[in-house]
Design a protein around this motif. Structure first.
Motif, mmCIF file in Angstrom:
data_model
loop_
_atom_site.group_PDB
_atom_site.id
_atom_site.type_symbol
_atom_site.label_atom_id
_atom_site.label_comp_id
_atom_site.label_asym_id
_atom_site.label_seq_id
_atom_site.Cartn_x
_atom_site.Cartn_y
_atom_site.Cartn_z
ATOM 1 N N LEU A 53 0.813 -1.117 0.081
ATOM 2 C CA LEU A 53 0.008 0.217 -0.143
ATOM 3 C C LEU A 53 0.971 1.175 -0.120
ATOM 4 N N TYR A 54 2.062 1.101 0.738
ATOM 5 C CA TYR A 54 2.888 2.467 0.639
ATOM 6 C C TYR A 54 3.350 2.537 -0.929
ATOM 7 N N ASN A 55 3.689 1.568 -1.685
ATOM 8 C CA ASN A 55 4.006 1.840 -2.889
ATOM 9 C C ASN A 55 2.847 2.108 -3.857
ATOM 10 N N LEU A 56 1.587 2.045 -3.477
ATOM 11 C CA LEU A 56 0.433 2.531 -3.989
ATOM 12 C C LEU A 56 0.401 3.828 -4.006
ATOM 13 N N ALA A 57 0.595 4.348 -2.612
ATOM 14 C CA ALA A 57 0.684 5.831 -2.466
ATOM 15 C C ALA A 57 1.913 6.535 -3.182
ATOM 16 N N ALA A 58 2.909 5.983 -3.409
ATOM 17 C CA ALA A 58 4.234 6.596 -3.883
ATOM 18 C C ALA A 58 3.690 6.644 -5.600
ATOM 19 N N MET A 59 2.835 5.460 -5.973
ATOM 20 C CA MET A 59 2.506 5.487 -7.533
ATOM 21 C C MET A 59 1.443 6.603 -7.587
ATOM 22 N N TYR A 60 0.492 7.055 -6.730
ATOM 23 C CA TYR A 60 -0.224 8.055 -6.907
ATOM 24 C C TYR A 60 0.519 9.423 -6.893
ATOM 25 N N SER A 61 1.375 9.481 -6.049
ATOM 26 C CA SER A 61 2.242 10.710 -5.918
ATOM 27 C C SER A 61 2.870 11.080 -7.156
ATOM 28 N N GLN A 62 3.735 9.862 -7.750
ATOM 29 C CA GLN A 62 4.485 10.071 -8.949
ATOM 30 C C GLN A 62 3.720 10.509 -10.269
#
Length: 850
Positions: free
Chosen positions: A114-123
């Motif tokens: 889920l942290y990587n999902l948040a990173a994906m949205y931010s990028q």
């Protein structure tokens, strides 16, 4: 390339064969063969591989990560957290990004995904085209989704990990990241408002909220151990930047509304905020610095113009900053948790967006939990109610035999020379079991278990004590009226009750351990003798001469021997009964019946997830199969009481019959009795150590669960305290703003009253302020009366000297002297030279002022 926004970097991991761990767990814990789920095992590895490789900002990566996360959530109802796979992840933030962290924890895996999902949205927000209104809108939405995932991670996932979260997933770090993402989402909305040409007042409200969000993000970042100083400086500069931008737009609004004094005051404050932000020049990138310098130049230009206009034209007093009305805030963003994350189960199904749920035909984990609960209750019934009672009865037999010096007194009489066969058997048993070393190893193992349990228990206690101390400190800081949440003990009385319970267990176990060690010390020399050679035993047991047995003595001895044999048969039968009962409990496989019960419950309540509490009636009915064993305890007690009474009577008769035996016989009797009692103590100590090991293993589960619950409770209370502190801070800010507003109103009212008072004291009409107008000159009178002679007025015609009598008559009313006066007008345009003879002006002659 330098940018004026920040993005979350992706976390990295190593490949893990999750399917292998699941397959192994199904093989050992369930009665279903893993081959039934071959396709599911293959898919789960494919989903993980696709999710961990989605480390480029592309919309296709969102679905890959969400699909794997949804399956992980679903599997949480099928498998325990510690499935048996060690997931290794590298931190994305902080100063230890090269140091991996591994945990056998499905929730740990879910948190990282889920942290990587948040990173994906931010990028994705970063890569959006923010030069257009549509691109800014998309970027703002992506930032809000990223903040929503971080919020979900903070409130739902990390507290349920039951383990220490990664260092960049602690509460302060996640709070800072959430507010940073919201600040950048609000900044995109502010930029869109500027691009769309919204009113300055609206843009000022948006900018003020951006400043607030960056400020909160920076405050939490300072409390975090992983938010870098570079990011904190960035947030600080952004906070002051948008405070300056808000004041600048408010000043523009003041100019439009002709509030010239307030305009100057807000421009001055804007410049002060820019200067404050520029203190971070050494630590911020070129894009942020360029934005600041551009804003500063614009503010300086407008301030110079505004001060000049106000000083020369408007003359409006410039209010101090304390008298400026606090700017309103307009929040256009919020943390949005995607439905694919908050309600992922709805996306799973035969026609679901993420496909069918994996391992759907596997027995729910709640059934597995129910089976564990039944096993605990069954073992408690069998071991603590039935077997403990039977072993207690056996111990009473040994205590009575020891008090009557049996069977030593009978053996000394029956075999005056050598070693009795019973004693030889006992000694051989201890030798084969390596008795002394076995006792020492068991004692050391039990001690290790005890220390481990105590350490885990103390960890939980320390967590609760620290949380309670922090809560008390905050209650002292804010007062009981404002800090209105329950105290730590009131919020979780069950946990604080467990402190006393587990402490009582540990103290009770400590007392029991001391008794066991005392028994070992008291009997160690005799046990070493039994573990030694037969010659050592023969030296310890003195021989006696063969006594002359009378008929009465022999009869009483035989009677006593029969009683001892009956007790020995009772003890042997009881031992077999205990072994059979243990085998019965071991063979009591509840799984098939539990599965049928689970299927029935699912049919009756298809939409309700199964919970272990739903099987209570099933447990009660299942445990009735041990009612006969519980009922058999009563006749067992009655039979033993009858045999012990017979034994006591037979021993009394035997002692009377052999009264007057010699001292050698008594010495042999005492030696045999000591060795027999030592063997009995050996068996008792072995049983006690086994019981202690089981006790400490069970206590380890209880202490571990207590520590996990304490950790989760402390985490939740810290989050609640942070939220309450934020609410109190906001309330304090609102209160100060209201007080300032009221103060301004009171000041305005006071000025109005003072003005009215002064008007009443001076009733004459106040002098009107002069109205500046263009200076006017009265026209030249023909008669020269009431005007200034020789001054030309715009309403007067241009006359040329010597233009003729008609002209002079028209100008002077027929007076010849007037024509001469006309030629001498000062400041007039009388052209004394360059005129034609007919009175007209000749352009070639030039212009001369007469």
């Amino acid at each position: 390339m330098a940018s004026n926004i920040l993005v979350l970097p992706f976390r990295k991991t190593h490949p893990v064969s999750l399917s292998a761990a699941i397959k192994q767990y199904i093989s050992t814990k369930y009665d279903q063969h893993p081959d039934m789920f071959a396709r599911d095992l293959e898919l789960i590895d494919q989903l993980r591989s696709a999710a961990i490789l989605a480390v480029e900002p592309h919309v296709t990566g969102i679905r890959k990560i969400q699909a794997y996360a949804a399956q992980l959530v679903w599997m949480g109802g099928k498998f325990p957290i510690d499935i048996g796979a060690d997931f290794t992840w590298y931190p994305a933030l902080g100063y230890n990004t090269a140091r991996p962290m591994s945990q056998n924890n499905l929730r740990f895996e879910l948190a990282n995904i889920l942290y990587n999902l948040a990173a994906m949205y931010s990028q994705l927000a970063f890569s959006s085209n923010r030069s257009t209104s549509e691109g800014l809108k998309a970027a703002s939405n992506y930032f809000c989704l990223s903040a929503g995932v971080i919020s979900h991670l903070k409130t739902e996932i990390v507290p349920e990990m039951r383990s220490t979260p990664p260092e960049d997933m602690d509460e302060m770090t996640l709070e800072s990241l959430e507010h940073l993402l919201l600040a950048q989402a609000q900044e995109c909305f502010w930029q869109k408002a500027v691009k769309d040409g919204l009113k300055d007042a609206s843009i000022a409200k948006l900018a003020a909220k951006v400043s607030d969000l960056y400020n909160v993000a920076g405050d939490f970042g300072i409390k975090s151990d992983t938010i870098s100083s570079e990011w904190i400086h960035h947030m600080t500069a952004k906070h002051h930047h948008f405070a300056a931008a808000a004041q600048y737009r408010a000043a523009c609004d003041c100019l439009e509304k002709r509030k010239y004094g307030e305009e100057v005051a807000r421009l001055r404050d804007s410049l002060a905020c820019v200067d404050e932000a520029l203190k971070e020049t050494r630590y911020i990138n070129k894009a942020v610095l360029s934005d600041l310098n551009g804003l500063k130049n614009k503010v300086q230009e407008d301030l110079k113009r505004a001060e000049k206009d106000n000083d020369l034209i408007y003359l409006i007093p410039v209010p101090p900053k304390s008298e400026l009305k606090t700017l309103d805030r307009a929040s256009m963003v919020a943390a949005k948790v995607p439905k694919e994350v908050s309600d992922s189960s709805s996306m799973l199904g035969d026609h679901g967006e993420f496909g069918r749920p994996l391992f759907a035909k596997l027995v729910p984990y709640s059934v597995h939990v129910a089976a564990s609960i039944y096993a605990d209750r069954r073992d408690r019934l069998v071991n603590h109610i039935i077997i403990d009672e039977l072993e207690g009865l056996t111990n009473k037999i040994h205590e009575l035999l020891q008090s009557l010096h049996l069977p030593g007194s009978l053996q000394a009489l029956e075999k005056p020379l050598g070693l009795p066969p019973t004693l030889i058997d006992h000694a051989e048993e201890i030798r084969q079991q390596d008795g002394i070393n076995r006792l020492q190893r068991s004692t050391a193992d039990t001690e290790k278990l005890k220390l481990s349990d105590h350490a885990v228990y103390q960890e939980g206690v320390q967590l609760l004590r620290s949380e309670e101390a922090a809560d008390d400190q905050l209650r002292l800081k804010y007062g009981t009226q404002r800090w209105s949440r329950p105290t730590s003990k009131d919020a979780s009385p069950k946990l604080y009750k467990q402190i006393a319970e587990i402490d009582g267990y540990l103290k009770q176990a400590e007392a029991t351990d001391k008794l066991i060690k005392a028994k070992m010390r008291e009997n160690e020399s005799l046990l070493r003798l039994l573990a030694g050679s037969d010659r050592d035993l023969e030296d310890f047991v003195p021989s006696s001469r063969r006594p002359t047995m009378t008929a009465r003595t022999e009869r009483e001895a035989n009677n006593l021997r029969a009683c001892l044999n009956d007790l020995s048969r009772l003890e042997s039968r009881r031992k077999r009964k205990i072994d059979a009962l243990r085998q019965k409990a071991k063979a009591d496989d509840v799984t098939p019946d539990l599965l049928r019960e689970a299927a029935r419950l699912e049919r009756e309540w298809p939409m309700q997830p199964l919970q272990a509490a739903q099987f209570e009636d099933f447990f009660d009915a299942r445990l009735r199969r041990y009612d006969a064993d519980v009922a058999a305890l009563t006749p067992e007690r009655e039979e033993q009481a009858r045999l012990l009474t017979r034994l006591a009577d037979a021993n009394a008769a035997f002692s009377a019959a052999r009264a007057g035996s010699d001292s050698a016989t008594r010495q042999r009797e005492e030696a045999l009795q000591k060795l027999s009692a030592a063997y009995t103590k050996y068996k008792e100590i072995i049983a006690n150590l086994d019981t202690g090991r089981v006790f400490y293993n069970d206590l380890a589960k209880l202490a571990s669960r207590f520590a996990d619950d304490a950790r989760a409770f402390a985490h939740a209370r810290r989050a609640d305290a942070a939220a309450l502190e934020a609410d109190l801070a906001n309330a304090a800010v609102a209160s100060r703003q209201a007080a300032q507003l009221q103060q301004q109103r009171d000041e305005a009212e006071r000025r109005r009253l003072d003005s009215e008072t002064r008007q009443r004291e001076r009733p004459q009409e106040a002098m009107q302020a002069p109205v500046p107008t263009r200076a006017s000159v009265l026209p030249l009178s023909v008669e020269g009366q009431g005007t200034v002679q020789g001054v030309w007025h715009p309403d007067m015609p241009i006359r040329f000297a010597g233009a003729g009598t008609g002209a002079g008559t028209a100008a002077g009313g027929g007076s010849g002297g007037a024509q001469e006066g006309q030629q001498q007008q000062v400041n007039g345009l009388g052209l004394g030279q360059g005129r034609a003879k007919d009175g007209r002006w000749d352009p070639g002659s030039g212009v001369r002022f007469g």
